[in-house]
Design a protein around this motif. Structure first.
Motif, PDB file in Angstrom:
ATOM      1  N   ARG A  19       0.673  -1.041   0.116  1.00  0.00           N
ATOM      2  CA  ARG A  19      -0.234   0.054   0.033  1.00  0.00           C
ATOM      3  C   ARG A  19       0.984   1.302  -0.087  1.00  0.00           C
ATOM      4  NH1 ARG A  19      -5.429  -0.153  -1.087  1.00  0.00           N
ATOM      5  NH2 ARG A  19      -6.190  -2.293  -0.150  1.00  0.00           N
ATOM      6  N   ARG A  20       0.235   2.550   0.042  1.00  0.00           N
ATOM      7  CA  ARG A  20       0.997   3.757  -0.189  1.00  0.00           C
ATOM      8  C   ARG A  20       0.584   4.524   0.886  1.00  0.00           C
ATOM      9  NH1 ARG A  20       3.282   5.688  -5.063  1.00  0.00           N
ATOM     10  NH2 ARG A  20       3.288   4.144  -6.641  1.00  0.00           N
ATOM     11  N   LEU A  21       1.791   5.006   1.570  1.00  0.00           N
ATOM     12  CA  LEU A  21       1.615   5.831   2.704  1.00  0.00           C
ATOM     13  C   LEU A  21       0.469   6.809   2.706  1.00  0.00           C
ATOM     14  CD1 LEU A  21       2.749   6.287   5.539  1.00  0.00           C
ATOM     15  CD2 LEU A  21       4.062   8.146   4.574  1.00  0.00           C
ATOM     16  N   TYR A  22       0.215   7.475   1.721  1.00  0.00           N
ATOM     17  CA  TYR A  22      -0.949   8.677   1.521  1.00  0.00           C
ATOM     18  C   TYR A  22      -2.322   8.175   1.583  1.00  0.00           C
ATOM     19  CZ  TYR A  22       3.111  11.459   1.312  1.00  0.00           C
ATOM     20  OH  TYR A  22       4.126  12.463   1.337  1.00  0.00           O
ATOM     21  N   GLU A  23      -2.519   6.677   1.437  1.00  0.00           N
ATOM     22  CA  GLU A  23      -3.733   6.160   1.630  1.00  0.00           C
ATOM     23  C   GLU A  23      -4.250   6.195   2.960  1.00  0.00           C
ATOM     24  OE1 GLU A  23      -4.623   2.712  -1.165  1.00  0.00           O
ATOM     25  OE2 GLU A  23      -2.502   2.282  -0.962  1.00  0.00           O
ATOM     26  N   ILE A  24      -3.241   5.995   3.834  1.00  0.00           N
ATOM     27  CA  ILE A  24      -3.510   6.070   5.030  1.00  0.00           C
ATOM     28  C   ILE A  24      -4.021   7.496   5.643  1.00  0.00           C
ATOM     29  CG2 ILE A  24      -2.574   5.997   7.623  1.00  0.00           C
ATOM     30  CD1 ILE A  24      -0.579   4.044   6.573  1.00  0.00           C
ATOM     31  N   SER A  25      -3.341   8.646   5.098  1.00  0.00           N
ATOM     32  CA  SER A  25      -3.486   9.987   5.300  1.00  0.00           C
ATOM     33  C   SER A  25      -4.968  10.228   4.863  1.00  0.00           C
ATOM     34  CB  SER A  25      -2.517  10.960   4.521  1.00  0.00           C
ATOM     35  OG  SER A  25      -1.390  10.466   4.795  1.00  0.00           O
ATOM     36  N   GLY A  26      -5.285   9.792   3.433  1.00  0.00           N
ATOM     37  CA  GLY A  26      -6.601  10.110   3.042  1.00  0.00           C
ATOM     38  C   GLY A  26      -7.389   9.603   3.503  1.00  0.00           C
ATOM     39  N   ALA A  27      -7.584   8.199   4.280  1.00  0.00           N
ATOM     40  CA  ALA A  27      -8.652   7.685   4.851  1.00  0.00           C
ATOM     41  C   ALA A  27      -8.848   8.247   6.195  1.00  0.00           C
ATOM     42  CB  ALA A  27      -8.261   6.300   5.236  1.00  0.00           C
ATOM     43  N   ILE A  28      -7.835   9.009   6.879  1.00  0.00           N
ATOM     44  CA  ILE A  28      -8.112   9.598   8.196  1.00  0.00           C
ATOM     45  C   ILE A  28      -8.896  10.737   7.880  1.00  0.00           C
ATOM     46  CG2 ILE A  28      -7.034  10.889  10.111  1.00  0.00           C
ATOM     47  CD1 ILE A  28      -4.930   8.880   9.799  1.00  0.00           C
ATOM     48  N   ASN A  29      -8.365  11.572   6.884  1.00  0.00           N
ATOM     49  CA  ASN A  29      -8.946  12.905   6.306  1.00  0.00           C
ATOM     50  C   ASN A  29     -10.444  12.770   6.054  1.00  0.00           C
ATOM     51  OD1 ASN A  29      -8.195  15.717   4.527  1.00  0.00           O
ATOM     52  ND2 ASN A  29      -9.981  14.675   4.297  1.00  0.00           N
ATOM     53  N   ASP A  30     -10.670  11.613   5.224  1.00  0.00           N
ATOM     54  CA  ASP A  30     -12.415  11.443   4.930  1.00  0.00           C
ATOM     55  C   ASP A  30     -13.159  11.084   6.035  1.00  0.00           C
ATOM     56  OD1 ASP A  30     -11.251  12.306   2.410  1.00  0.00           O
ATOM     57  OD2 ASP A  30     -11.518  10.115   1.574  1.00  0.00           O
ATOM     58  N   TYR A  31     -12.747  10.117   6.939  1.00  0.00           N
ATOM     59  CA  TYR A  31     -13.608  10.006   7.974  1.00  0.00           C
ATOM     60  C   TYR A  31     -13.833  11.077   8.902  1.00  0.00           C
ATOM     61  CZ  TYR A  31     -15.174   7.243  11.801  1.00  0.00           C
ATOM     62  OH  TYR A  31     -16.112   6.645  12.807  1.00  0.00           O
ATOM     63  N   VAL A  32     -12.804  11.933   9.094  1.00  0.00           N
ATOM     64  CA  VAL A  32     -12.753  12.995  10.349  1.00  0.00           C
ATOM     65  C   VAL A  32     -13.671  14.127   9.581  1.00  0.00           C
ATOM     66  CG1 VAL A  32     -11.751  14.966  11.179  1.00  0.00           C
ATOM     67  CG2 VAL A  32     -10.653  12.494  11.303  1.00  0.00           C
ATOM     68  N   GLU A  33     -13.620  14.346   8.247  1.00  0.00           N
ATOM     69  CA  GLU A  33     -14.557  15.591   7.673  1.00  0.00           C
ATOM     70  C   GLU A  33     -15.887  14.860   7.391  1.00  0.00           C
ATOM     71  OE1 GLU A  33     -12.343  16.859   4.210  1.00  0.00           O
ATOM     72  OE2 GLU A  33     -10.869  17.875   5.417  1.00  0.00           O
ATOM     73  N   SER A  34     -16.073  13.507   7.412  1.00  0.00           N
ATOM     74  CA  SER A  34     -17.700  13.113   7.061  1.00  0.00           C
ATOM     75  C   SER A  34     -18.224  13.061   8.449  1.00  0.00           C
ATOM     76  CB  SER A  34     -17.486  11.803   6.320  1.00  0.00           C
ATOM     77  OG  SER A  34     -17.043  10.674   7.163  1.00  0.00           O
ATOM     78  N   ALA A  35     -17.480  13.189   9.660  1.00  0.00           N
ATOM     79  CA  ALA A  35     -17.998  13.327  10.882  1.00  0.00           C
ATOM     80  C   ALA A  35     -18.218  14.916  11.242  1.00  0.00           C
ATOM     81  CB  ALA A  35     -17.118  12.761  11.983  1.00  0.00           C
ATOM     82  N   GLY A  36     -17.836  15.623  10.374  1.00  0.00           N
ATOM     83  CA  GLY A  36     -18.060  17.148  10.520  1.00  0.00           C
ATOM     84  C   GLY A  36     -16.879  17.737  11.439  1.00  0.00           C
ATOM     85  N   TYR A  37     -15.971  17.208  11.394  1.00  0.00           N
ATOM     86  CA  TYR A  37     -14.785  17.762  12.026  1.00  0.00           C
ATOM     87  C   TYR A  37     -13.744  18.203  11.077  1.00  0.00           C
ATOM     88  CZ  TYR A  37     -16.997  15.804  16.240  1.00  0.00           C
ATOM     89  OH  TYR A  37     -17.894  15.337  16.925  1.00  0.00           O
ATOM     90  N   SER A  38     -12.547  18.685  11.602  1.00  0.00           N
ATOM     91  CA  SER A  38     -11.351  18.982  10.780  1.00  0.00           C
ATOM     92  C   SER A  38     -10.106  18.458  11.184  1.00  0.00           C
ATOM     93  CB  SER A  38     -11.465  20.624  10.414  1.00  0.00           C
ATOM     94  OG  SER A  38     -11.121  21.280  11.675  1.00  0.00           O
ATOM     95  N   VAL A  39      -9.261  18.032  10.424  1.00  0.00           N
ATOM     96  CA  VAL A  39      -7.766  17.496  10.805  1.00  0.00           C
ATOM     97  C   VAL A  39      -6.801  18.899  10.781  1.00  0.00           C
ATOM     98  CG1 VAL A  39      -8.090  15.252   9.948  1.00  0.00           C
ATOM     99  CG2 VAL A  39      -7.023  17.038   8.501  1.00  0.00           C
ATOM    100  N   VAL A  40      -5.818  18.729  11.905  1.00  0.00           N
ATOM    101  CA  VAL A  40      -4.886  19.939  11.909  1.00  0.00           C
ATOM    102  C   VAL A  40      -3.912  19.233  10.955  1.00  0.00           C
ATOM    103  CG1 VAL A  40      -2.781  20.615  13.397  1.00  0.00           C
ATOM    104  CG2 VAL A  40      -5.040  20.149  14.481  1.00  0.00           C
ATOM    105  N   ARG A  41      -3.354  20.537   9.992  1.00  0.00           N
ATOM    106  CA  ARG A  41      -2.433  20.401   8.963  1.00  0.00           C
ATOM    107  C   ARG A  41      -0.914  20.646   9.250  1.00  0.00           C
ATOM    108  NH1 ARG A  41      -6.306  20.034   4.839  1.00  0.00           N
ATOM    109  NH2 ARG A  41      -4.596  19.986   3.061  1.00  0.00           N
ATOM    110  N   GLU A  42      -0.633  21.400  10.290  1.00  0.00           N
ATOM    111  CA  GLU A  42       0.574  22.040  10.573  1.00  0.00           C
ATOM    112  C   GLU A  42       1.581  20.735  11.091  1.00  0.00           C
ATOM    113  OE1 GLU A  42      -2.214  23.490  11.097  1.00  0.00           O
ATOM    114  OE2 GLU A  42      -1.825  25.393  10.146  1.00  0.00           O
TER     115      GLU A  42
END
Ligand code: MF3
Ligand code: CO
Length: 250
Positions: free
Chosen positions: A142-165
């Motif tokens: 698998r590729r590393l950013y598949e992990i990143s993307g899955a976290i992002n999508d799950y958080v945003e679909s719950a109505g929250y936001s991920v810290v980027r810095e």
């Protein structure tokens, strides 16, 4: 970007460091209650490390002044232990790094202080769940950013936001090794995962907007909009068939 592949001997030592980090969490969690100061959590962690002949990974790292990061409510990360008392209804993120035999474990949890509102509880549970959504992609090939993307999508679909810095990272003899592991979707797929990689995956999730602010103490990072924030982190090993959590607190 050169990602270390640990050999069997190094992996055995990472397991020891990870297990100690998890045990240290249990020790700290056991003293969390309304009225306790965040400095008392620091003392508990220091005592645990001393008894186990281990060192605090964070103390002195880039000048960081403590063994623990203790971040309350709208504090996201890098809250420094103080005489501030935890109170009923708070959520408190505790980030612990333990160095043993030259290797680091790195692990964060957000704990409830007494009775916590359903909103706060949902934020904390969503943050933990986002980690597990991400590591569904933690396996060789698998590729590393598949992990990143899955976290992002799950958080945003719950109505929250991920810290980027701030991002996750490789971990081993050094607390921060390659690669950096964002919790947001990336335009590329990132490096291919391989057995023997050891990664700290650590979503930081804000109930409101993703923007952050650094407090005047030079360390404490808070949400710009004052909304609550939660943090969940494990050190994981990529195995031949998937992953193993090296910091099993629960
Ligand atoms: N746990 C943090 C991380 O994963 C490390 C704390 S940085 C320090 O990057 F400065 F506080 F040590
Ligand atoms: Co980390």
């Amino acid at each position: 970007m050169a990602i270390n592949i640990k050999n069997d001997e190094q992996i055995a030592l990472m397991r020891v460091a990870g297990e100690l980090t998890a045990q240290c969490h249990r020790a700290v969690a056991s003293v969390i209650r309304p009225g306790v100061t965040t400095m008392e959590l620091e003392k508990e962690a220091r005592a645990f490390m001393e008894v186990n002949d281990a060192d605090p990974s964070f103390l002195g790292y880039n000048g960081y002044p403590a063994a623990l990061c203790v971040s309350v409510n709208e504090e996201i990360i890098h809250g420094t232990p103080s005489l501030k008392k935890l109170k009923n209804g708070d959520i408190v993120s505790v980030d612990i790094g333990v160095k043993k035999n030259g290797f680091h474990g790195d692990c964060a949890r957000t704990y409830f202080v007494g009775d916590v509102s359903p909103k706060a509880r949902n934020l904390v549970e969503t943050t933990e769940a986002s980690f597990f959504e991400g590591v569904k992609f933690a396996e060789p090939g698998r590729r590393l950013y598949e992990i990143s993307g899955a976290i992002n999508d799950y958080v945003e679909s719950a109505g929250y936001s991920v810290v980027r810095e701030y991002v996750g990272h490789g971990v081993g003899r050094r607390l921060h090794e390659d690669p950096q592991i964002p919790n947001y979707r990336m335009p590329s797929k990132g490096p291919r995962l391989a057995a023997g990689m050891v990664l700290a995956i650590e979503p930081m999730v804000n109930a409101g907007r993703c923007e952050i602010k650094l407090l005047d103490d030079g360390w404490t990072v808070v949400t710009a909009d004052g909304s609550l924030s939660a943090h969940y982190e494990n050190t994981i090993l990529i195995t031949e068939t998937g992953y193993e959590i090296l910091t099993p607190v629960e």
